[in-house]
Design a protein around this motif. Structure first.
Motif, PDB file in Angstrom:
ATOM      1  N   TYR A  95      -2.777   0.544   7.630  1.00 45.89           N
ATOM      2  CA  TYR A  95      -3.516   0.636   6.364  1.00 45.89           C
ATOM      3  C   TYR A  95      -4.112  -0.723   5.998  1.00 45.89           C
ATOM      4  O   TYR A  95      -5.264  -0.815   5.535  1.00 45.89           O
ATOM      5  CB  TYR A  95      -2.589   1.108   5.247  1.00 45.89           C
ATOM      6  CG  TYR A  95      -2.438   2.608   5.149  1.00 45.89           C
ATOM      7  CD1 TYR A  95      -3.517   3.415   4.820  1.00 45.89           C
ATOM      8  CD2 TYR A  95      -1.207   3.211   5.366  1.00 45.89           C
ATOM      9  CE1 TYR A  95      -3.380   4.790   4.728  1.00 45.89           C
ATOM     10  CE2 TYR A  95      -1.051   4.585   5.274  1.00 45.89           C
ATOM     11  CZ  TYR A  95      -2.145   5.379   4.960  1.00 45.89           C
ATOM     12  OH  TYR A  95      -2.004   6.737   4.868  1.00 45.89           O
ATOM     13  N   GLN A  96      -3.314  -1.794   6.203  1.00 49.94           N
ATOM     14  CA  GLN A  96      -3.817  -3.128   5.901  1.00 49.94           C
ATOM     15  C   GLN A  96      -4.984  -3.482   6.813  1.00 49.94           C
ATOM     16  O   GLN A  96      -5.999  -4.041   6.366  1.00 49.94           O
ATOM     17  CB  GLN A  96      -2.686  -4.145   6.072  1.00 49.94           C
ATOM     18  CG  GLN A  96      -3.053  -5.573   5.673  1.00 49.94           C
ATOM     19  CD  GLN A  96      -3.142  -5.724   4.170  1.00 49.94           C
ATOM     20  OE1 GLN A  96      -2.170  -5.548   3.461  1.00 49.94           O
ATOM     21  NE2 GLN A  96      -4.307  -6.072   3.676  1.00 49.94           N
ATOM     22  N   ARG A 148       4.299   1.649  12.552  1.00 43.34           N
ATOM     23  CA  ARG A 148       4.211   1.167  11.173  1.00 43.34           C
ATOM     24  C   ARG A 148       2.808   1.399  10.617  1.00 43.34           C
ATOM     25  O   ARG A 148       1.862   0.654  10.909  1.00 43.34           O
ATOM     26  CB  ARG A 148       4.598  -0.305  11.083  1.00 43.34           C
ATOM     27  CG  ARG A 148       6.094  -0.534  11.191  1.00 43.34           C
ATOM     28  CD  ARG A 148       6.452  -1.963  10.943  1.00 43.34           C
ATOM     29  NE  ARG A 148       5.964  -2.451   9.665  1.00 43.34           N
ATOM     30  CZ  ARG A 148       6.081  -3.713   9.254  1.00 43.34           C
ATOM     31  NH1 ARG A 148       6.673  -4.590  10.036  1.00 43.34           N
ATOM     32  NH2 ARG A 148       5.617  -4.081   8.089  1.00 43.34           N
ATOM     33  N   ASP A 193       1.928   1.059   7.542  1.00 44.53           N
ATOM     34  CA  ASP A 193       1.536   0.093   6.512  1.00 44.53           C
ATOM     35  C   ASP A 193       0.666  -1.008   7.107  1.00 44.53           C
ATOM     36  O   ASP A 193      -0.273  -1.488   6.464  1.00 44.53           O
ATOM     37  CB  ASP A 193       2.769  -0.493   5.819  1.00 44.53           C
ATOM     38  CG  ASP A 193       3.717  -1.198   6.782  1.00 44.53           C
ATOM     39  OD1 ASP A 193       3.791  -0.772   7.949  1.00 44.53           O
ATOM     40  OD2 ASP A 193       4.385  -2.155   6.363  1.00 44.53           O
ATOM     41  N   MET A 229       2.799   1.193   1.078  1.00 47.04           N
ATOM     42  CA  MET A 229       2.961   0.038   1.954  1.00 47.04           C
ATOM     43  C   MET A 229       4.431  -0.373   1.999  1.00 47.04           C
ATOM     44  O   MET A 229       5.136  -0.252   1.003  1.00 47.04           O
ATOM     45  CB  MET A 229       2.123  -1.128   1.450  1.00 47.04           C
ATOM     46  CG  MET A 229       0.623  -0.818   1.381  1.00 47.04           C
ATOM     47  SD  MET A 229      -0.077  -0.579   2.998  1.00 47.04           S
ATOM     48  CE  MET A 229      -1.742  -0.137   2.557  1.00 47.04           C
ATOM     49  N   ARG A 230       4.825  -0.928   3.137  1.00 44.82           N
ATOM     50  CA  ARG A 230       6.216  -1.328   3.235  1.00 44.82           C
ATOM     51  C   ARG A 230       6.334  -2.840   3.363  1.00 44.82           C
ATOM     52  O   ARG A 230       5.808  -3.560   2.561  1.00 44.82           O
ATOM     53  CB  ARG A 230       6.855  -0.576   4.413  1.00 44.82           C
ATOM     54  CG  ARG A 230       7.009   0.937   4.133  1.00 44.82           C
ATOM     55  CD  ARG A 230       7.790   1.630   5.213  1.00 44.82           C
ATOM     56  NE  ARG A 230       6.926   1.929   6.338  1.00 44.82           N
ATOM     57  CZ  ARG A 230       6.166   3.013   6.416  1.00 44.82           C
ATOM     58  NH1 ARG A 230       6.139   3.875   5.444  1.00 44.82           N
ATOM     59  NH2 ARG A 230       5.418   3.237   7.463  1.00 44.82           N
TER      60      ARG A 230
END
Length: 592
Positions: free
Chosen positions: A148-149, A143, A145, A1-2
């Protein structure tokens, strides 16, 4: 994650946001028009507010950002800065409203949306978080990340199809992967879309034809689903590529077991366990499978032990010996058998803490001092910073009448003390070392060592007891001795050794009636002579104390009775009991 994860962590310590939810995906606020002069004023005060915030002058910064809103009540920058301050001031609902409004006013600002999503998530409002992240994913399309969230949120909310869609987008950006495909496979299975689930695995097999893990997994899933032929087709694919593949043999074991061919399954397992091509991990897994089968089957236990003995001779690895020890623990073998297995393990793996920590209490319980000393030394060689091994080594040496060796062991342990050492354990090292010094006749050194003990743990009851008793014997610092003895019995009010010490100290300072009161709690006046003589915990020294205390209270008949009992007790005592009371370490379970 970023970046989004960093924000979520940063907000983890902030108070929870208000419960009011805004699930709208479209901005609801619009900016007002202000004059060019007001724009310059707004810019000036915002910069000044930022300067004050960076200088940690939050009150001044708060006033300046408030002034910005008086110039332009729809300034997203000012709203955003005030939102953070309101969080820090625990004005939760105001802060969340400002975060939300700032995000609505500057709908293309990803930073505002991330912060708003983090605030919603921190408040536990997952439904409000989702539309904000969906807006963010549309703006910042690359993005993963964020995706994924979103996938995690969809999964938690039970929306499998949206979760799959998010994972599809991740695969477009990052490429196919086994983990992502497996997630989609499980999601499809969860919503009873078996055809789509297997299609995911089949497509992965086509994309990575050399990864034999994929057809093996696919075969297991087909077998579990009742499609034996497709399972065999998958296994045949692996066999053609790698006939000696150990994982394939394990899969075939599962197939044979599924078909009820247990004898063939067992034969294949035995062959695999002894094959040099089998990896250690697979061999251990097979051994675990075998051990599970034999519990409650005496004949099976004998066969399993023969297999384990043969394997440890053929492959004398720590893992094999660990499984052998596990076998003895699993079948509830005798402690002696388990100890022998653990000693075998230590021969090939001297640093195995599991074996050390099980054997040490075993040998202490068995009063096998020589083996206990050996195990302590093994532990110290591998883990010199572990103070407990130094402590038990010194204690066992002390109880073996090897006084100088015990002192050296405690001193070596104390050299390992650092800021991370457990204070109570350091105190115990000093306490027993003090006893060693006292027995050697170094009284001043003993007292100084007791003081060091109490500096680490002022409630070390054994140290308080012994220190006070030795002071009373010397007739020194009796007030201090009385205070320490009293603290000891407050900590352990039922400890008869401590009660005897306190009674003796009271006797030494002349408080005779109270001395009798406490010695009576150690030796009940109603107890008959034989009961007292049979009490192995009651030492002659304590009975002698009772005689002296009763005589001082002008109870001569009772005093003479205790004198006689003490004389008889001394004749039967073979070994003088030492003051040290070692605590056996708690054995750890032997596990896989």
């Amino acid at each position: 994650m970023r970046k989004v994860v960093i924000i979520l962590i940063a907000l983890a310590s902030l108070p929870c946001a208000a419960k009011k939810k805004d699930k709208s995906t479209q901005p609801a606020a619009t900016r007002v028009e202000i004059s060019d002069a007001d724009k310059r004023r707004l810019s000036y005060y915002f910069i000044e507010g930022t300067k004050q915030k960076l200088a940690d002058n939050y009150s001044a910064a708060h006033d300046l950002f408030r002034h910005c809103l008086s110039i332009d009540p729809t300034s997203p920058e000012a709203l955003y800065e005030l939102a953070y301050m309101n969080y820090y001031l625990q004005r939760d609902s105001v802060g969340l409203a400002m975060f939300r409004k700032a995000s609505e006013l500057d709908a293309d600002n990803p930073w505002y949306m991330e912060t708003l999503a983090a605030a919603y998530l921190e408040a536990g409002d997952k439904q409000a978080t989702i539309p904000v992240l969906e807006r963010l994913a549309k703006i910042q399309t690359k993005r993963t990340d964020i995706l994924y969230q979103l996938a995690e949120l969809y999964k938690n909310e039970g929306d499998a199809l949206k979760c799959i869609h998010a994972l599809d987008r991740i695969e477009v950006l990052e490429g196919r992967s086994l983990s992502t495909t497996m997630q989609k496979y499980n999601l499809y299975r969860s919503i009873k879309k078996k055809k789509e689930a297997f299609a995911e695995l089949a497509s992965l097999e086509e994309e990575f034809p050399r990864d034999l893990r994929i057809p093996l997994f696919l075969g297991r899933e087909y077998l579990a689903d009742g499609d034996k032929q497709k399972a065999l087709d998958c296994y045949e694919t692996v066999r053609k590529a790698d006939p000696d593949n150990a994982s394939l043999q394990v899969a075939m074991m599962e197939y044979l077991r599924h078909e009820g061919q247990d004898s063939l399954c067992s034969a294949l397992r035995d062959s695999l366990m002894f094959s040099p091509q089998t990896s250690t991990d697979i061999r251990i897994s097979l051994l675990s499978d075998m051990i599970d089968e034999v519990k409650g089957n005496d004949e099976g236990k004998e066969n399993a032990l023969q297999v384990l003995d043969s394997l440890t001779r053929l492959y004398p690895t720590p893992e094999a010996y660990t499984m052998r020890a596990t076998f003895f623990a699993y079948i509830d073998a005798s402690q002696d058998s388990l100890a022998m297995a653990l000693r075998d393990l230590l021969r090939v793996d001297p640093s195995n803490q599991l074996a050390i920590r099980h054997l040490l209490p075993y040998y202490i319980h068995e009063k096998d001092n020589e083996n206990a000393i050996e195990i302590c030394r093994i532990g110290i060689n591998s883990y010199p910073e572990e103070l407990s091994y130094h402590y038990f080594l010194g204690a066992v040496l002390y109880n073996s009448d090897r006084l100088d060796d015990a002192i050296e062991a405690f001193q070596n342990g104390l050299r390992q003390v650092d800021d991370d050492s457990q204070p109570s354990l350091v105190a115990d090292l000093y306490y027993v070392l003090g006893d060693c010094y006292h027995e050697r006749g170094d009284t001043a050194e003993a007292y100084a060592t007791y003081e060091k003990c109490l500096s680490y743990d002022e409630d070390n009851a054994s140290c308080l007891n012994n220190y006070s008793y030795y002071l009373s014997l010397q007739g020194e610092q009796l007030d201090k001795a009385e205070q320490m003895a009293y603290r000891a019995i407050k900590l352990e009010p039922l400890n008869k050794t401590f009660l005897d010490t306190y009674a003796w100290v009271l006797f030494r300072i002349g408080n005779l009636s109270m001395a009798k009161f406490y010695i009576d709690r150690v030796i009940p006046p109603s107890a008959d002579d034989q009961t007292l003589l049979d009490d192995e915990e009651l030492r002659a020294e304590v009975i002698r104390h009772a005689a002296d205390i009763y005589r001082a209270n002008e109870l001569e008949d009772e005093a003479q009775r205790y004198d006689k009992l003490a004389d008889e007790k001394e004749k039967t005592e073979k070994d003088k009991e030492k003051p040290v009371e070692t605590v056996e370490p708690v054995p750890e379970e032997v596990d896989d």
